[in-house]
Design a protein around this motif. Structure first.
Motif, PDB file in Angstrom:
ATOM      1  N   ILE A   1       1.342   0.120   0.179  1.00 44.34           N
ATOM      2  CA  ILE A   1       0.047   0.463   0.776  1.00 44.34           C
ATOM      3  C   ILE A   1      -0.990   0.856  -0.271  1.00 44.34           C
ATOM      4  O   ILE A   1      -2.184   0.755  -0.016  1.00 44.34           O
ATOM      5  CB  ILE A   1       0.186   1.586   1.828  1.00 44.34           C
ATOM      6  CG1 ILE A   1       0.833   2.821   1.218  1.00 44.34           C
ATOM      7  CG2 ILE A   1       0.984   1.096   3.015  1.00 44.34           C
ATOM      8  CD1 ILE A   1       0.862   3.981   2.182  1.00 44.34           C
ATOM      9  N   ARG A   2      -0.533   1.272  -1.450  1.00 44.62           N
ATOM     10  CA  ARG A   2      -1.501   1.665  -2.468  1.00 44.62           C
ATOM     11  C   ARG A   2      -1.894   0.485  -3.346  1.00 44.62           C
ATOM     12  O   ARG A   2      -3.037   0.383  -3.778  1.00 44.62           O
ATOM     13  CB  ARG A   2      -0.915   2.800  -3.324  1.00 44.62           C
ATOM     14  CG  ARG A   2      -1.626   3.124  -4.603  1.00 44.62           C
ATOM     15  CD  ARG A   2      -2.984   3.735  -4.413  1.00 44.62           C
ATOM     16  NE  ARG A   2      -2.914   5.049  -3.815  1.00 44.62           N
ATOM     17  CZ  ARG A   2      -3.966   5.683  -3.278  1.00 44.62           C
ATOM     18  NH1 ARG A   2      -5.143   5.106  -3.272  1.00 44.62           N
ATOM     19  NH2 ARG A   2      -3.822   6.861  -2.734  1.00 44.62           N
ATOM     20  N   ILE A   3      -0.953  -0.400  -3.634  1.00 48.82           N
ATOM     21  CA  ILE A   3      -1.208  -1.435  -4.630  1.00 48.82           C
ATOM     22  C   ILE A   3      -1.212  -2.839  -4.027  1.00 48.82           C
ATOM     23  O   ILE A   3      -2.213  -3.540  -4.062  1.00 48.82           O
ATOM     24  CB  ILE A   3      -0.162  -1.332  -5.760  1.00 48.82           C
ATOM     25  CG1 ILE A   3      -0.383  -0.040  -6.532  1.00 48.82           C
ATOM     26  CG2 ILE A   3      -0.264  -2.519  -6.699  1.00 48.82           C
ATOM     27  CD1 ILE A   3       0.688   0.286  -7.501  1.00 48.82           C
ATOM     28  N   ALA A   4      -0.082  -3.244  -3.462  1.00 51.53           N
ATOM     29  CA  ALA A   4       0.056  -4.649  -3.083  1.00 51.53           C
ATOM     30  C   ALA A   4      -0.980  -5.064  -2.042  1.00 51.53           C
ATOM     31  O   ALA A   4      -1.685  -6.061  -2.221  1.00 51.53           O
ATOM     32  CB  ALA A   4       1.467  -4.910  -2.570  1.00 51.53           C
TER      33      ALA A   4
ATOM     34  N   ASP B   1      -6.125   8.846   7.690  1.00 48.68           N
ATOM     35  CA  ASP B   1      -6.864   7.756   8.316  1.00 48.68           C
ATOM     36  C   ASP B   1      -7.969   7.155   7.452  1.00 48.68           C
ATOM     37  O   ASP B   1      -8.010   5.949   7.240  1.00 48.68           O
ATOM     38  CB  ASP B   1      -7.445   8.223   9.657  1.00 48.68           C
ATOM     39  CG  ASP B   1      -7.949   7.051  10.455  1.00 48.68           C
ATOM     40  OD1 ASP B   1      -7.199   6.056  10.536  1.00 48.68           O
ATOM     41  OD2 ASP B   1      -9.081   7.104  10.954  1.00 48.68           O
ATOM     42  N   ASP B   2      -8.840   8.004   6.908  1.00 48.11           N
ATOM     43  CA  ASP B   2      -9.970   7.476   6.128  1.00 48.11           C
ATOM     44  C   ASP B   2      -9.495   6.629   4.963  1.00 48.11           C
ATOM     45  O   ASP B   2     -10.025   5.549   4.704  1.00 48.11           O
ATOM     46  CB  ASP B   2     -10.820   8.633   5.589  1.00 48.11           C
ATOM     47  CG  ASP B   2     -11.742   9.163   6.658  1.00 48.11           C
ATOM     48  OD1 ASP B   2     -11.782   8.524   7.733  1.00 48.11           O
ATOM     49  OD2 ASP B   2     -12.395  10.191   6.414  1.00 48.11           O
ATOM     50  N   ALA B   3      -8.496   7.149   4.265  1.00 44.94           N
ATOM     51  CA  ALA B   3      -8.006   6.434   3.089  1.00 44.94           C
ATOM     52  C   ALA B   3      -7.406   5.099   3.488  1.00 44.94           C
ATOM     53  O   ALA B   3      -7.582   4.090   2.799  1.00 44.94           O
ATOM     54  CB  ALA B   3      -6.973   7.282   2.356  1.00 44.94           C
ATOM     55  N   VAL B   4      -6.680   5.097   4.607  1.00 48.48           N
ATOM     56  CA  VAL B   4      -6.050   3.854   5.054  1.00 48.48           C
ATOM     57  C   VAL B   4      -7.112   2.830   5.421  1.00 48.48           C
ATOM     58  O   VAL B   4      -7.053   1.668   5.001  1.00 48.48           O
ATOM     59  CB  VAL B   4      -5.112   4.135   6.249  1.00 48.48           C
ATOM     60  CG1 VAL B   4      -4.641   2.824   6.854  1.00 48.48           C
ATOM     61  CG2 VAL B   4      -3.931   4.961   5.804  1.00 48.48           C
ATOM     62  N   VAL B   5      -8.107   3.274   6.191  1.00 40.79           N
ATOM     63  CA  VAL B   5      -9.166   2.341   6.589  1.00 40.79           C
ATOM     64  C   VAL B   5      -9.830   1.767   5.353  1.00 40.79           C
ATOM     65  O   VAL B   5     -10.064   0.559   5.242  1.00 40.79           O
ATOM     66  CB  VAL B   5     -10.202   3.067   7.478  1.00 40.79           C
ATOM     67  CG1 VAL B   5     -11.407   2.186   7.690  1.00 40.79           C
ATOM     68  CG2 VAL B   5      -9.562   3.446   8.800  1.00 40.79           C
ATOM     69  N   LYS B   6     -10.081   2.638   4.386  1.00 46.42           N
ATOM     70  CA  LYS B   6     -10.748   2.180   3.173  1.00 46.42           C
ATOM     71  C   LYS B   6      -9.892   1.148   2.435  1.00 46.42           C
ATOM     72  O   LYS B   6     -10.397   0.162   1.905  1.00 46.42           O
ATOM     73  CB  LYS B   6     -11.016   3.379   2.265  1.00 46.42           C
ATOM     74  CG  LYS B   6     -12.022   3.070   1.193  1.00 46.42           C
ATOM     75  CD  LYS B   6     -12.300   4.295   0.357  1.00 46.42           C
ATOM     76  CE  LYS B   6     -13.164   3.929  -0.830  1.00 46.42           C
ATOM     77  NZ  LYS B   6     -13.152   4.949  -1.862  1.00 46.42           N
TER      78      LYS B   6
ATOM     79  N   LEU C   1      -9.218  -2.589  -9.122  1.00 46.40           N
ATOM     80  CA  LEU C   1      -8.520  -3.755  -8.589  1.00 46.40           C
ATOM     81  C   LEU C   1      -8.564  -3.767  -7.066  1.00 46.40           C
ATOM     82  O   LEU C   1      -8.643  -4.824  -6.456  1.00 46.40           O
ATOM     83  CB  LEU C   1      -7.081  -3.789  -9.091  1.00 46.40           C
ATOM     84  CG  LEU C   1      -6.944  -4.183 -10.561  1.00 46.40           C
ATOM     85  CD1 LEU C   1      -5.562  -3.879 -11.082  1.00 46.40           C
ATOM     86  CD2 LEU C   1      -7.255  -5.657 -10.753  1.00 46.40           C
ATOM     87  N   SER C   2      -8.520  -2.578  -6.431  1.00 45.72           N
ATOM     88  CA  SER C   2      -8.570  -2.584  -4.968  1.00 45.72           C
ATOM     89  C   SER C   2      -9.987  -2.803  -4.466  1.00 45.72           C
ATOM     90  O   SER C   2     -10.176  -3.239  -3.342  1.00 45.72           O
ATOM     91  CB  SER C   2      -8.057  -1.266  -4.383  1.00 45.72           C
ATOM     92  OG  SER C   2      -7.139  -0.677  -5.208  1.00 45.72           O
TER      93      SER C   2
END
Lengths: 510, 547
Positions: free
Chosen positions: B276-279, B503-508, B211-212
């Protein structure tokens, strides 16, 4: 049972000598086992008199379990069977429903064992009645024509009227039985009138033929509308949907508690099964008639049941009102069942899933009610005060059931509610979404009273007369372990349920 | 994935649950054994966490690691998917740290009515729910774990809470349940409207990854807005954001100390983590439409929480209101929709977890000594129990965002991020928010120093002057607090480890792209109109890929 079929065919056969239609003995084996078992039970009582008493309940339990063997073989065979021109059908759907009824019946026997043995009740007759009522339910699962449905309904109801009044020296129990009987007969009359209207227009009692006949367009619409409305209202009484619920609280309160559990689970489930057969096979295509009706019944039952449950002080009455609310949840998927075959299938699966999970958690909750009332001799909510301190394990198990009824993961009830939501949203209609939101709000309200009981058990101090541990007899303990285990298992791995309840009513009819 | 040691996460999630079952089976009389089993379970779980911290491949922190993907509920294509990336790792680590410390603290002082068995079992069940939520990569699995924490916390408040516990626990429960009911309806709408076949999954899917990665991008704008609204209520209640926050002060004030600590340190993060993970990753377009509104509620929360603090007499209630304000900073960081802001938000979550958890520990210990937290009656803690007083001072300084302590790195970058929000967002609005949030830090200094003055400074009041109960920090308190205090200082001086992990996960999570089809990040396209056009193009691309 055979009479029922012959009368059905008497109506259908316009002329000519009667010929016995071919009977698939394998398909009717579950019913025959139950019938034979019930007869054996009665015979033992007649022959051995008092000596047979001690084994009656054990035997009744076995009688409930034996028909599972032919059900298993039929399931392995996995061939859809149809008899009597489609009046009696054995498919995956009817098999899972039959198994549900039999297992519920078995659990009720476990609940009854000590209750019936310790009171001054007629034991053998009690189990006989229970078995014949279950026989009616098992028959209902396969019934696909109006007359079979009606006969099955009466077969399951009449023993239930008697069972409700089993504590015959108690006024409340008499009231329960009488009220249940009068309302039940009244509902049957309305339903029968509706059925006769439908038969009059369509010229058939077989549901599929009715569907073809009224779908072809030549039928008289006002009469059909009236007929469908009457039939649904008749079953509205059976499943205790608001505003046809008035018998339920009094009957539940007055009837012996194991019988209450039986009425709340098995009898209600039978009503839903009949309703599904009628709506999904017979009335599909008439969705502008049944959908609004069921929508309103569902929304009202959920809301009214919940609101009234909030005010109860007697746990059995509370469970009665909560049962009305739960009936609203189970009705909800049928309110979108007319939107297409795939959605009808989803609706049927959702209701069946709900019924299976509901059976486990609700019988379990009644098991605890039974255990607690054995000691406190009362069904007041107050007798649950401080249960966590007096009998912690009972309190924990009851919390499991209550949380499951409220629909909190990871206990079974969440998946039941979830499948209702799924089926409602899958329709993608505004009516479907609207009912989903009503259901979501009601799911929250429901915790108001389930949480209140939990709070009493965990937070309050025990009543001074109620100190000391509650003793649980073996059979009741077995029932509690079974129901609690399945409630948790269904919640953690809903795949166990959906594996069986992924059924379709339409697929067979084609 | 190449990581074949995927049993690790499952073990980490369910070990506490097994521990809870064992604890419940041990007879009541063997209290020591109960304690040992409970602590042992959390320590082993924490050890697994330490192993994971070392074993985690930080070079690939944007990817999910230790992935488990098994069948769960086939009819609805909901799967048992667990995985950890840079975004969830710090939060899992926080949970694994806080729970054993809570146990150690409880051993020293069981709240009334004692019943150690029950409270320890509940804490262990909570741990399963919390780790499970952070590790779930399937919406339904996430929902189940998200709800698992409700009942234990409900009972913890209802049974071991203060005088008003019945009201507080029910309020907590009904608020969160209402939120999650709407959240579930949103999840279902996503399930039916999104098309997983775009990213090579089944058409209807609950997989967070699918979904993301773009499955939900084809949904019409109006539907996206509604779905986001449902999630917003669900997560917003948990955070809690401004209009939904009223359950929090009651729940915190009534909860036993460990309950407050777990609630503040971890449970609130379930809400922000959901954002931050879903919405946001699933509905970036709706997020950009909602972001100014979320930012507004966040700054209202900051100011409202601060003013609420100044109006309190009860120390614990003050700390609870300060939570509303601090979570406002976290939400402000998230609402900027920039990697900088969200990194700050995650840091803010960890920092708030450590600091506010610590403050609740201290409040609990003071309550044990003074039997009241009425700030009108307290005073002179630095005289009666100097070490406790200094720890309180240290934590208050950390909480008000003193540079050099962890709190600073949560708040300051969040404020900074709102100077420069994602290009699609109205810059001037967010700069306005920045000014208000900066004022909020001044108010924070105000209420925390005021609290410190009321409780720690001066001479003890007469009623407590020679009270023998008011002792200094005890041994179990040292054990429970030392790691937290050390980490507050460590992350204050050296915040890099957390930022580089996340950081990497957030950017992604902020990058809009569909498998095989590189599409730039619409949030960062210069000019709000161009950004909207970019989203419209993405929707079209998704539509065409469906066909």
């Amino acid at each position: 049972m055979i009479d029922a079929f012959s009368s059905a065919f008497g109506l259908l056969a316009s002329s000519g000598a009667f010929e016995r239609p071919p009977i698939d003995w394998h398909a009717v084996a579950p019913e025959l086992c139950l019938l034979g078992g019930g007869a054996l039970l009665t015979l033992i009582d007649v022959i051995w008199l008092e000596k047979g008493r001690s084994i009656t309940s054990a035997l009744a339990g076995i009688v409930m379990l034996i028909p599972l063997i032919p059900i298993l073989t039929l399931a392995i065979d996995s061939e859809d069977r149809s008899m009597f021109k489609g009046a009696f059908v054995v498919d995956k759907y009817s098999l899972i429903i039959k198994a549900l009824f039999l297992l519920s019946g078995y659990l009720v026997v476990l609940l009854s064992t000590n209750y019936i043995a310790e009171g001054e009740y007629w034991e053998n007759e009690y189990y006989g009645m229970l078995i014949s009522s279950v026989l009616g339910m098992v028959l209902m699962a396969s019934a696909r024509d109006l007359i079979t449905i009606f006969v099955a309904l009466e077969l399951l109801s009449i023993p239930a009227y008697l069972l409700a009044a089993w504590r015959k020296k108690d006024h409340k129990s008499n009231e329960a039985g009488l009220k249940y009987y009068l309302m039940g007969v009244f509902a049957s009359a309305i339903m029968l009138y509706g059925m006769s209207l439908i038969f009059g227009v369509s010229g058939s009692t077989i549901l599929e033929e009715i569907n073809e006949s009224i779908a072809s367009g030549g039928a008289n619409t006002p009469v059909i509308t009236l007929g469908i409305t009457f039939v649904i209202i008749g079953f509205g009484f059976k499943v205790s949907a608001f505003p046809f619920h008035t018998w339920a609280p009094d009957t539940y309160e007055g009837a012996p508690t194991p019988v209450t559990a039986f009425l709340a689970v098995a009898s209600k489930a039978a009503g839903f099964v009949a309703l599904m057969n009628l709506v999904v096979i017979g009335f599909i295509g008439q969705e502008d008639v049944f959908q609004p009706l069921i929508w309103i019944l569902a929304a009202l039952s959920m809301t009214a049941g919940n609101v009234m449950a909030l005010r109860q002080t007697n746990i059995v009455r509370l469970m009665a009102y909560s049962g009305i609310a739960q009936a609203g949840f189970m009705l909800a998927p049928l309110a979108v069942a007319g939107e297409g075959p795939a959605i009808a299938d989803k609706a049927v699966s959702a209701v069946v899933t709900y019924l299976v999970i509901y059976a486990a958690m609700n019988i379990g909750a009644f098991g605890i009610i039974l255990a607690v009332s054995r000691k406190t001799k009362s069904a007041d909510l107050e007798s649950y005060n401080g249960l966590f301190r007096t009998s912690p394990s009972l309190a924990i198990v009851m919390t499991v059931f209550l949380a499951s009824l409220a629909g909190i993961p990871p206990l079974g009830g969440w998946y039941a509610k979830f499948s209702v939501f799924t089926s409602l949203t899958s329709a993608s209609t505004n009516w479907g979404y609207g009912l989903a939101v009503v259901a979501a709000i009601n799911a929250v309200i429901a915790f108001g009273y389930y949480g209140k009981i939990a709070m009493r058990m965990w937070v309050e101090d025990p009543h001074e007369t109620h100190v000391g541990e509650v003793k649980v007899p073996v059979s009741l303990l077995t029932a509690l372990v079974l129901t609690a285990g399945t409630t948790i298992a269904f919640g953690v791995a809903p795949g166990i349920v959906t594996h069986f309840t992924d059924v379709s009513l339409i697929a067979f009819g084609g | 994935m190449e990581y074949d040691n995927n049993w690790l996460l499952s073990l980490m999630v369910f070990l506490p649950l097994i521990g809870a079952a064992v604890v419940m089976l041990i007879p009541k009389a063997q209290e020591e054994l109960v304690k040992a089993v409970a602590l042992g379970t959390t320590l082993v779980t924490a050890a697994l966490g330490v192993f994971m911290l070392f074993d985690f491949d930080y070079g690939k922190s944007g990817d999910l690691q230790y992935v488990v993907d098994k069948e769960w509920i086939n009819v609805i294509n909901s799967r048992y998917i667990l995985g950890v990336d840079g975004m969830s790792l710090p939060l899992i680590a926080l949970t694994l740290l806080i729970v054993p410390l809570c146990l150690v603290y409880t051993f020293g002082h069981f709240p009334e009515p004692r019943n150690p068995k029950a409270i320890l079992a509940l804490i262990l069940i909570l741990e399963t729910g919390m780790i499970g939520t952070f590790a779930s990569q399937d919406l339904i699995l996430f929902f189940v774990f998200f709800e698992v924490v409700l009942l234990p916390m409900f009972f913890m408040i209802a049974v071991w809470g203060g005088d008003d516990r019945r009201y507080a626990s029910l309020k907590f429960f009904l608020y969160t349940m209402f939120g999650s009911a709407l959240m579930l309806v949103s999840f279902l709408a996503l399930y039916f409207l999104a098309d997983g076949s775009i990213v090579g999954d089944q058409a209807n899917t609950f997989s967070i990854v699918s979904l993301s990665e773009g499955a939900s991008l084809g949904i019409s704008r109006s539907a996206q807005l509604w779905i986001f609204a449902g999630m917003f209520v669900g997560f917003g209640v948990k955070v809690p954001m401004f209009p939904f926050h009223t359950w929090l002060p009651d729940a915190h004030t009534q909860a036993p100390t460990v309950g407050s600590v777990i609630l503040a340190a971890v449970l609130l993060k379930l809400g922000t983590y959901g954002f931050i993970r879903i919405a946001i990753p699933m509905l970036p377009e709706a997020a950009s439409a909602w972001a100014p509104f979320i930012g507004l509620l966040a700054v209202i929360g900051i100011i409202y929480g601060a003013l609420g603090c100044l109006a309190q007499r009860d120390m614990k209630r003050l700390i609870a209101f300060s939570s509303v304000a601090h979570m406002g900073f976290v939400m402000l960081g998230i609402s900027t929709l920039t990697d900088f802001g969200i990194n700050a938000a995650i840091f803010g979550m960890v920092a708030h977890g450590l600091i506010t958890g610590m403050l609740f520990f201290i409040a609990g210990s003071m309550k044990d000594r003074y039997h009241t937290l009425d700030m009108g009656r307290l005073g002179g803690l630095l005289v009666s129990a100097p070490r406790l007083g200094w720890i309180l001072g240290f934590s208050a300084m950390a909480s008000l965002g003193l540079p050099g302590l962890a709190g600073f790195w949560g708040e300051f970058p969040a404020i900074l991020a709102s100077y420069n929000p994602a290009s699609i967002l109205p810059e001037s609005t967010f700069r306005g928010y920045m000014v208000v949030a900066a004022l909020g830090t001044v108010l924070a200094a105000g209420y925390l120093l005021w609290m410190l003055q009321k409780t720690a400074m001066g001479n003890p009041k007469e009623e407590f002057a020679d009270n023998e109960e008011i002792t200094d920090v005890k041994k179990h308190e040292w054990i429970a607090w030392a790691p937290i205090l050390a980490l507050i200082l460590l992350f204050g001086l050296y915040p890099r480890p957390i930022f580089t992990t996340t950081d990497d996960a957030v950017v992604k999570s902020l990058t809009v792209d569909i498998q095989g089809e590189e599409i730039e990040n619409c949030l960062e396209v210069e000019g709000a109109d161009l950004g909207k056009e970019c989203f419209a193009n993405v929707r079209e691309t998704a539509e065409s890929m469906k066909e």
